[in-house]
Design a protein around this motif. Structure first.
Motif, short mmCIF file in Angstrom:
data_model
loop_
_atom_site.label_atom_id
_atom_site.label_comp_id
_atom_site.label_asym_id
_atom_site.label_seq_id
_atom_site.Cartn_x
_atom_site.Cartn_y
_atom_site.Cartn_z
N SER A 98 33.00 -49.35 3.36
CA SER A 98 33.67 -49.29 4.88
C SER A 98 32.79 -47.89 5.67
O SER A 98 32.76 -47.88 6.66
CB SER A 98 35.20 -48.74 4.80
N PRO A 101 28.32 -48.77 7.57
CA PRO A 101 27.74 -48.77 8.95
C PRO A 101 27.79 -47.57 9.63
O PRO A 101 26.72 -47.31 10.24
CB PRO A 101 28.90 -49.85 9.58
N TRP A 102 28.71 -46.56 9.35
CA TRP A 102 28.50 -45.41 9.95
C TRP A 102 27.35 -44.47 9.57
O TRP A 102 26.86 -43.96 10.34
CB TRP A 102 29.89 -44.71 9.73
N LEU A 249 22.77 -52.62 9.05
CA LEU A 249 23.70 -52.86 10.25
C LEU A 249 23.95 -54.36 10.56
O LEU A 249 24.90 -54.74 11.08
CB LEU A 249 23.34 -52.14 11.52
N LEU A 250 22.75 -55.22 10.41
CA LEU A 250 22.53 -56.62 10.82
C LEU A 250 23.61 -57.38 9.63
O LEU A 250 24.31 -58.12 10.17
CB LEU A 250 21.38 -57.09 10.60
N ARG A 251 23.50 -56.80 8.44
CA ARG A 251 24.29 -57.48 7.47
C ARG A 251 25.81 -57.18 7.70
O ARG A 251 26.85 -57.91 7.67
CB ARG A 251 24.00 -56.94 6.01
N ASN A 252 26.22 -55.95 8.28
CA ASN A 252 27.69 -55.50 8.35
C ASN A 252 28.24 -56.02 9.28
O ASN A 252 29.51 -56.58 9.29
CB ASN A 252 27.48 -53.88 8.46
N PHE A 253 27.45 -56.39 10.60
CA PHE A 253 27.86 -57.04 11.79
C PHE A 253 27.65 -58.67 11.87
O PHE A 253 28.08 -59.30 12.75
CB PHE A 253 27.40 -56.49 13.06
N GLU A 254 27.26 -59.08 10.58
CA GLU A 254 26.99 -60.51 10.44
C GLU A 254 26.17 -61.27 11.39
O GLU A 254 26.31 -62.35 12.05
CB GLU A 254 28.19 -61.32 10.17
N ALA A 255 24.88 -60.45 11.57
CA ALA A 255 24.07 -60.71 12.89
C ALA A 255 22.50 -61.14 12.19
O ALA A 255 21.61 -61.06 12.97
CB ALA A 255 23.98 -59.55 13.87
N GLU A 256 22.57 -61.20 10.84
CA GLU A 256 21.39 -61.50 10.35
C GLU A 256 20.67 -62.92 10.84
O GLU A 256 21.35 -63.90 10.84
CB GLU A 256 21.48 -61.59 8.86
#
Length: 300
Positions: A98, A101-102, A249-256
């Motif tokens: 958790s 990302p921070w 960050l891309l992985r965390n926000f599912e933007a890969e």
């Protein structure tokens, strides 16, 4: 034997990056281990056990080349060891996903600051004898050690950009000191993992491969720090931080996506190219000034 050779090559490449930029050995190695299905705690334990040897070799290499400020090492290594031991024992029992990302966002901001300062801005003037104080080094070491152990890597990405951006120590000294202090952090994390995991599922062929490759690369990495210019160092450090944490960050926000990674690596490549060009321009300017200075001295 094939498995040992593969991880030796991984260790060599990871240490070449880590020793010259002060970061990314753990991140690179842990990423590969987790990708092959190894549990995060076991992957981090394997990397840290291998790093006991690689960080020792790296520290000796930096010391011999004059890259180490021992007062800085003393003030950051002990808190780093405490944080790493705590992080290892925590990771052996629970996850810290958790917070990812921070932390990645914070590191990304620091990376962008370094790029702006060393690549696009004027090189900072470092006053001989300046060094960061205990008020910065102690909490930084504690936080960096904890993140390093729980994330399978992170000591360099947390400590190196923070110290470089503080402007209180030359980047070459920052990288050398951080790499040397990492030995204490790694040793403490290893003890914590051995206590928490009790040797469970550790593959000593993986550990041995990472260790051998890292030790071989350590002197070469320290040589790079001694001879690379400030713009190139800043560009490489900033780009590594940009790519590593941008990916997180891309992985965390599912933007890969292929396009997203393409943009990320393209930006990093442009930054490095600009840094190299700026470094060449600075070197050319210095070369032109030297003959002029000699001529003025001869005419005086």
């Amino acid at each position: 034997m094939e498995r040992l050779l593969i991880f030796a090559l991984v260790g060599l490449a990871a240490q070449a990056v880590d020793g010259s930029l002060g970061m990314a050995y753990g991140v690179t190695s842990s990423t590969l281990l987790v990708a092959t299905g190894v549990a995060p705690a076991v992957a981090s334990a394997s990397v840290h056990l291998a790093e006991v040897g690689t960080t020792f070799a790296s520290g000796v290499s930096h010391w011999r080349l004059g890259n180490v400020d021992w007062k800085v090492v003393a003030k950051i290594a002990i808190p780093g060891g405490i944080g790493a031991f705590a992080g290892a024992t925590v990771l052996s029992n629970l996850s810290t996903e958790s917070a990812t990302p921070w932390v990645a966002g914070l590191l990304l901001v620091l990376g962008l600051y370094i790029i702006a300062r060393f690549v696009f801005g004027k090189p900072p003037v470092f006053i001989p004898g300046r060094r960061p104080g205990l008020g910065l080094l102690a909490p930084l070491g504690l936080f960096g050690g904890f993140i390093d152990a729980t994330g399978g890597g992170g000591w360099g990405p947390v400590t190196t950009p923070t110290l470089i951006s503080s402007g209180t120590l030359h980047p070459r000294k920052v990288i050398g000191s951080v790499s040397t202090a990492e030995f204490v952090t790694t040793l403490s994390a290893s003890v914590g993992f051995l206590v928490g995991l009790a040797g469970e599922a550790l593959d000593w062929r993986v550990i041995g491969g990472l260790l051998v490759g890292g030790v071989i690369a350590a002197p070469f990495a320290a040589y790079l720090v001694k001879h690379l210019s400030l713009p190139i160092l800043g560009g490489l450090v900033g780009s590594i931080i940009l790519v590593t944490n941008g990916r997180t960050l891309l992985r965390n926000f599912e933007a890969e996506s292929v396009a997203a990674y393409g943009v990320l690596f393209a930006v990093a490549a442009v930054i490095v190219a600009i840094a190299v060009r700026k470094s060449r321009g600075t070197s050319a300017g210095a070369s032109e000034r030297e003959p002029a200075a000699e001529s003025e001295a001869a005419n005086a």
